[in-house]
Design an enzyme around this catalytic site. Structure first.
Site, PDB file in Angstrom:
ATOM      1  N   LYS A 190      -4.179  -3.061  -4.553  1.00  0.00           N
ATOM      2  CA  LYS A 190      -3.323  -3.489  -5.297  1.00  0.00           C
ATOM      3  C   LYS A 190      -2.975  -5.016  -5.560  1.00  0.00           C
ATOM      4  O   LYS A 190      -2.864  -5.603  -6.391  1.00  0.00           O
ATOM      5  CB  LYS A 190      -1.841  -2.527  -5.067  1.00  0.00           C
ATOM      6  CG  LYS A 190      -0.615  -2.871  -5.831  1.00  0.00           C
ATOM      7  CD  LYS A 190       0.652  -2.156  -5.499  1.00  0.00           C
ATOM      8  CE  LYS A 190       1.789  -2.713  -6.461  1.00  0.00           C
ATOM      9  NZ  LYS A 190       3.001  -1.725  -6.124  1.00  0.00           N
ATOM     10  N   GLU A 221      -7.937  -6.318   5.711  1.00  0.00           N
ATOM     11  CA  GLU A 221      -9.177  -5.330   5.966  1.00  0.00           C
ATOM     12  C   GLU A 221      -9.980  -5.233   4.559  1.00  0.00           C
ATOM     13  O   GLU A 221     -11.183  -5.331   4.792  1.00  0.00           O
ATOM     14  CB  GLU A 221      -8.540  -4.141   6.466  1.00  0.00           C
ATOM     15  CG  GLU A 221      -7.633  -4.176   7.884  1.00  0.00           C
ATOM     16  CD  GLU A 221      -6.403  -4.137   7.432  1.00  0.00           C
ATOM     17  OE1 GLU A 221      -5.921  -4.920   6.630  1.00  0.00           O
ATOM     18  OE2 GLU A 221      -5.741  -3.757   8.427  1.00  0.00           O
ATOM     19  N   GLY A 248       1.750   1.981  -3.652  1.00  0.00           N
ATOM     20  CA  GLY A 248       0.378   1.909  -3.073  1.00  0.00           C
ATOM     21  C   GLY A 248       0.336   3.659  -2.848  1.00  0.00           C
ATOM     22  O   GLY A 248      -0.821   4.207  -3.199  1.00  0.00           O
ATOM     23  N   ARG A 249       1.046   4.270  -1.987  1.00  0.00           N
ATOM     24  CA  ARG A 249       0.922   5.475  -1.788  1.00  0.00           C
ATOM     25  C   ARG A 249       1.211   6.609  -2.978  1.00  0.00           C
ATOM     26  O   ARG A 249       1.180   7.784  -2.732  1.00  0.00           O
ATOM     27  CB  ARG A 249       1.810   5.880  -0.358  1.00  0.00           C
ATOM     28  CG  ARG A 249       3.342   5.493  -0.820  1.00  0.00           C
ATOM     29  CD  ARG A 249       4.035   5.354   0.577  1.00  0.00           C
ATOM     30  NE  ARG A 249       5.297   4.771   0.487  1.00  0.00           N
ATOM     31  CZ  ARG A 249       5.841   3.527   0.506  1.00  0.00           C
ATOM     32  NH1 ARG A 249       4.883   2.753   0.873  1.00  0.00           N
ATOM     33  NH2 ARG A 249       7.129   3.103   0.378  1.00  0.00           N
ATOM     34  N   GLU A 302       5.665   6.183   5.272  1.00  0.00           N
ATOM     35  CA  GLU A 302       5.647   4.919   5.089  1.00  0.00           C
ATOM     36  C   GLU A 302       6.935   5.032   3.894  1.00  0.00           C
ATOM     37  O   GLU A 302       7.920   4.004   3.768  1.00  0.00           O
ATOM     38  CB  GLU A 302       4.799   4.383   4.183  1.00  0.00           C
ATOM     39  CG  GLU A 302       4.370   3.014   4.236  1.00  0.00           C
ATOM     40  CD  GLU A 302       3.084   2.453   3.913  1.00  0.00           C
ATOM     41  OE1 GLU A 302       2.593   1.554   4.536  1.00  0.00           O
ATOM     42  OE2 GLU A 302       2.740   2.710   2.748  1.00  0.00           O
ATOM     43  N   HIS A 320      -6.673  26.938  16.611  1.00  0.00           N
ATOM     44  CA  HIS A 320      -7.141  26.703  17.787  1.00  0.00           C
ATOM     45  C   HIS A 320      -6.985  25.662  18.594  1.00  0.00           C
ATOM     46  O   HIS A 320      -7.817  25.097  19.274  1.00  0.00           O
ATOM     47  CB  HIS A 320      -8.684  27.067  17.571  1.00  0.00           C
ATOM     48  CG  HIS A 320      -8.966  28.593  16.930  1.00  0.00           C
ATOM     49  ND1 HIS A 320      -8.929  29.754  17.761  1.00  0.00           N
ATOM     50  CD2 HIS A 320      -9.132  28.975  15.573  1.00  0.00           C
ATOM     51  CE1 HIS A 320      -9.096  30.959  16.957  1.00  0.00           C
ATOM     52  NE2 HIS A 320      -9.104  30.366  15.504  1.00  0.00           N
ATOM     53  N   LYS A 356       1.122  -7.148  10.524  1.00  0.00           N
ATOM     54  CA  LYS A 356       0.328  -8.111   9.916  1.00  0.00           C
ATOM     55  C   LYS A 356       0.340  -9.553  10.198  1.00  0.00           C
ATOM     56  O   LYS A 356      -0.532 -10.300  10.438  1.00  0.00           O
ATOM     57  CB  LYS A 356       0.476  -7.796   8.389  1.00  0.00           C
ATOM     58  CG  LYS A 356       0.020  -6.474   7.819  1.00  0.00           C
ATOM     59  CD  LYS A 356       0.273  -6.678   6.238  1.00  0.00           C
ATOM     60  CE  LYS A 356       0.164  -5.187   5.696  1.00  0.00           C
ATOM     61  NZ  LYS A 356       0.455  -5.149   4.213  1.00  0.00           N
TER      62      LYS A 356
HETATM   63  O1  F6P Z   1       0.131  -1.861   4.675  1.00  0.00           O
HETATM   64  C1  F6P Z   1       0.390  -1.072   4.046  1.00  0.00           C
HETATM   65  C2  F6P Z   1       0.302  -1.202   2.549  1.00  0.00           C
HETATM   66  O2  F6P Z   1       0.765  -2.024   2.289  1.00  0.00           O
HETATM   67  C3  F6P Z   1       0.355   0.175   1.907  1.00  0.00           C
HETATM   68  O3  F6P Z   1       1.512   0.278   1.320  1.00  0.00           O
HETATM   69  C4  F6P Z   1      -0.684   0.103   0.908  1.00  0.00           C
HETATM   70  O4  F6P Z   1      -1.153   1.410   0.300  1.00  0.00           O
HETATM   71  C5  F6P Z   1      -1.922  -0.549   1.748  1.00  0.00           C
HETATM   72  O5  F6P Z   1      -1.292  -1.347   2.466  1.00  0.00           O
HETATM   73  C6  F6P Z   1      -2.965  -1.254   0.752  1.00  0.00           C
HETATM   74  O6  F6P Z   1      -2.556  -2.223  -0.046  1.00  0.00           O
HETATM   75  P1  F6P Z   1      -3.312  -2.796  -1.128  1.00  0.00           P
HETATM   76  O7  F6P Z   1      -3.587  -1.689  -2.090  1.00  0.00           O
HETATM   77  O8  F6P Z   1      -2.704  -3.843  -1.680  1.00  0.00           O
HETATM   78  O9  F6P Z   1      -4.567  -3.376  -0.488  1.00  0.00           O
END
Ligand code: F6P
Length: 557
Positions: free
Chosen positions: A210, A216, A274-275, A361, A392, A517
């Protein structure tokens, strides 16, 4: 506005909870009229919540609580595009992502639905061109492998949906000979897992972010850009990126700066959290490139079906409202801090991980909308595994250890029926026998008297006693297909909303993930300096400094 805990409805429920703690599901389940009142059928789904520690009066009180929290008004505010995410000044409109083309949902006076359908049309067209070999790689090869890079909401939802539908015959047919892999973790091993055995010339990388700034994801995107540039020869780097990298993002300028062709950016908007983004380009793009757009339309229709139910069904007959109110009852009033999500469908193996992010979250918050500290705990610990595997594994604790409300999700028909001529019971019936047995085992337990009748040795009886009174609910669908996958997604999204609305929190921001972060950035800076010859680690407490020094001195053989 005073907190919900000051309302009469809340206080009534708190007193009522003390009485209900003295009841047992064994007795409650003996009342057939109660049981039938605590089970509803809607939209092809059976929702049975008769194994909750509730009676009819509890449900009345919970409805009063919904009224006191102005749940229906808050729901209307979300659907109408009001900026209910107050800390970020944003609307919350994942429902617009699956709205009918003819719908109108305004944000700042602009109808968002045509924007959504423009992007969906773009995805449909682009995925069709890739699937039919009209859009090919830089060396003319068909793009049969997709690697979707993204993390958190840009990964978990799409992976859950991918797993849920990949064995559906219609989806499997389109995906025949194609590969979709997800690259989420910045652990270099995840890069190796995602690329293993794939020919870069036949691979399309979808960068899903987003913000297009997540550390990462951006490092993984740069790593795969190099993998493509190293592996696709005979043409310039711009052409390789243009042909092999696309993006789903709401930060178009950053995507083009990265080198991705603006024609291959699939946008979304700040009102998609995002979620909550599975139904945006985040999920639609990689999934459509694998299964074709038509199947994904069924998925969107399923989510829309539940949006309509949530928006219009009376709250006593409204499945996400009931799920949410029962969540509040279990966690806030009965004190059960966890809940287990147990799909009796192997294809839902990643659903619990998606719900973990979606729910934890969203509702893992410590202050109300007014910034005041909450006088109660919001949010639950969500975990789960498909049944019967979980039986199990961790069910022991649920049966005889802690009380953890459980959520059974089952399907009447399998996606992939297997019948063996010499077997009396089909695999699906075997699976579902457990789906029906477990809720009763949890609710009813097994008493000392029963063990006595069975002639169990006296010294073993305490070990073999099951206290029972473990609450659960069951969601039973016809079959796990793209439509019901969409329904399931929306049910859980709206359940989160309901709980957040009752607790009076903002379910749509996530400031709590920011601190880590920032600290990671400080560590990263020092690790880089140290690699460049500056060996001194400073500015950390002695524990962190010692760990960093151990890491550095052991990081080369
Ligand atoms: O660090 C959490 C978060 O901000 C989530 O809410 C989000 O889904 C994820 O990182 C990834 O963010 P992006 O889509 O901006 O890379």
């Amino acid at each position: 506005m005073p907190g919900i805990e000051t309302s009469t409805a809340w206080k009534t429920l708190a007193a009522h909870a003390e009485r209900m703690k003295r009841t047992h599901l064994r007795d409650l389940l003996g009342d057939a009229a109660r049981n039938s009142a605590l089970s509803i059928k809607a939209n092809g789904i059976l929702f049975d919540f008769s194994r909750q520690n509730v009676n009819i009066e509890t449900m009345d009180f919970l409805m009063d609580l919904a009224g006191a929290a102005m749940l229906e008004e808050k729901r209307a505010a979300m659907f109408s595009g009001e900026k209910i995410n107050v800390t970020e000044g944003r609307a919350v409109l994942h429902v617009a992502l699956r709205a009918e083309r003819s719908a109108t949902i305004l944000v700042d006076g602009v109808n968002q639905v045509p924007l959504v359908h423009d992007v969906l049309d773009h995805i449909k067209d682009f995925s069709h061109r890739v699937l039919t070999g009209t859009f090919v790689g830089a060396t003319g090869k068909s793009l049969k492998n997709i690697i979707s890079i993204g993390i958190g909401g840009s990964y978990l939802g799409p992976e859950f949906v991918y797993e849920a539908i990949k064995c559906v015959p219609q989806a499997a047919e389109v995906a025949e000979g194609r590969t979709l892999r997800f690259l989420a973790n910045v652990d270099p091993v995840d890069v190796a897992r995602a690329t293993k055995g794939l020919n870069p010339e036949e691979t399309l990388v979808v960068v899903v972010s987003k913000t297009f700034t997540t550390a990462e994801t951006m490092l993984n995107a740069r790593t795969l850009r190099k993998w493509l540039l190293d592996g696709v020869k005979g043409t310039g780097p711009e052409e390789v990126i243009r042909r092999h990298m696309v993006a789903a993002s709401s930060a178009v300028p950053l995507v083009t700066e990265f080198g991705i062709d603006s024609a291959n950016v699939f946008g979304f908007w700040d009102w998609v959290g995002g979620r909550y983004s599975v139904c945006s380009a985040v999920g639609m793009l990689p999934l459509s490139l694998t299964f074709g757009f038509e199947i994904l339309e069924q998925f969107l229709a399923g989510a829309r079906n539940i949006d309509e139910h949530f928006a219009t069904a009376p709250i006593r007959q409204n499945i996400p409202v009931l799920m949410g109110l029962l969540g509040i009852w279990n966690s806030t009033f009965l004190g059960h801090e966890s809940r287990a999500i147990l799909p009796y469908a192997q294809a839902l193996l990643r659903f619990p991980a998606h719900v973990q992010q979606l729910d934890m979250e969203s509702n893992g918050k410590r202050v109300g909308l007014d910034g005041q500290e909450l006088p109660f705990q919001a949010g639950e610990v969500n975990f789960g595994e498909p049944g019967t595997n979980g039986q199990h594994s961790f069910y022991q604790l649920i049966h005889q250890g802690r009380t953890i409300p459980t959520e059974f999700i089952g399907f009447a028909r399998s996606q992939y029926p297997v019948e063996l001529p010499n077997e009396v019971v089909s695999s699906q019936d075997e699976l579902m026998s457990n789906f029906f047995a477990q809720p009763d085992a949890l609710a009813l337990g097994k008493t000392l008297e029963q063990l006595d009748v069975e002639g169990v040795k006296e010294e073993l009886r305490p070990h073999k006693t099951f206290p029972g009174n473990r609450p659960s609910f069951s969601l039973l669908f016809g079959q796990l297909d793209p439509f019901t996958t969409g329904q399931l997604l929306a049910l859980y999204e709206h359940r989160v909303f309901v709980q957040g609305a009752i607790w009076g929190i903002n379910s749509f921001d996530q400031w709590g993930v920011e601190l880590g972060k920032v600290l990671a950035k400080q560590v990263r800076t020092q690790l880089t300096a140290s690699r460049q010859g500056e060996k001194i680690i400073s500015g950390f407490n002695s524990s962190t400094a010692a760990m960093l020094n151990f890491y550095l001195s052991n990081s080369s053989e």
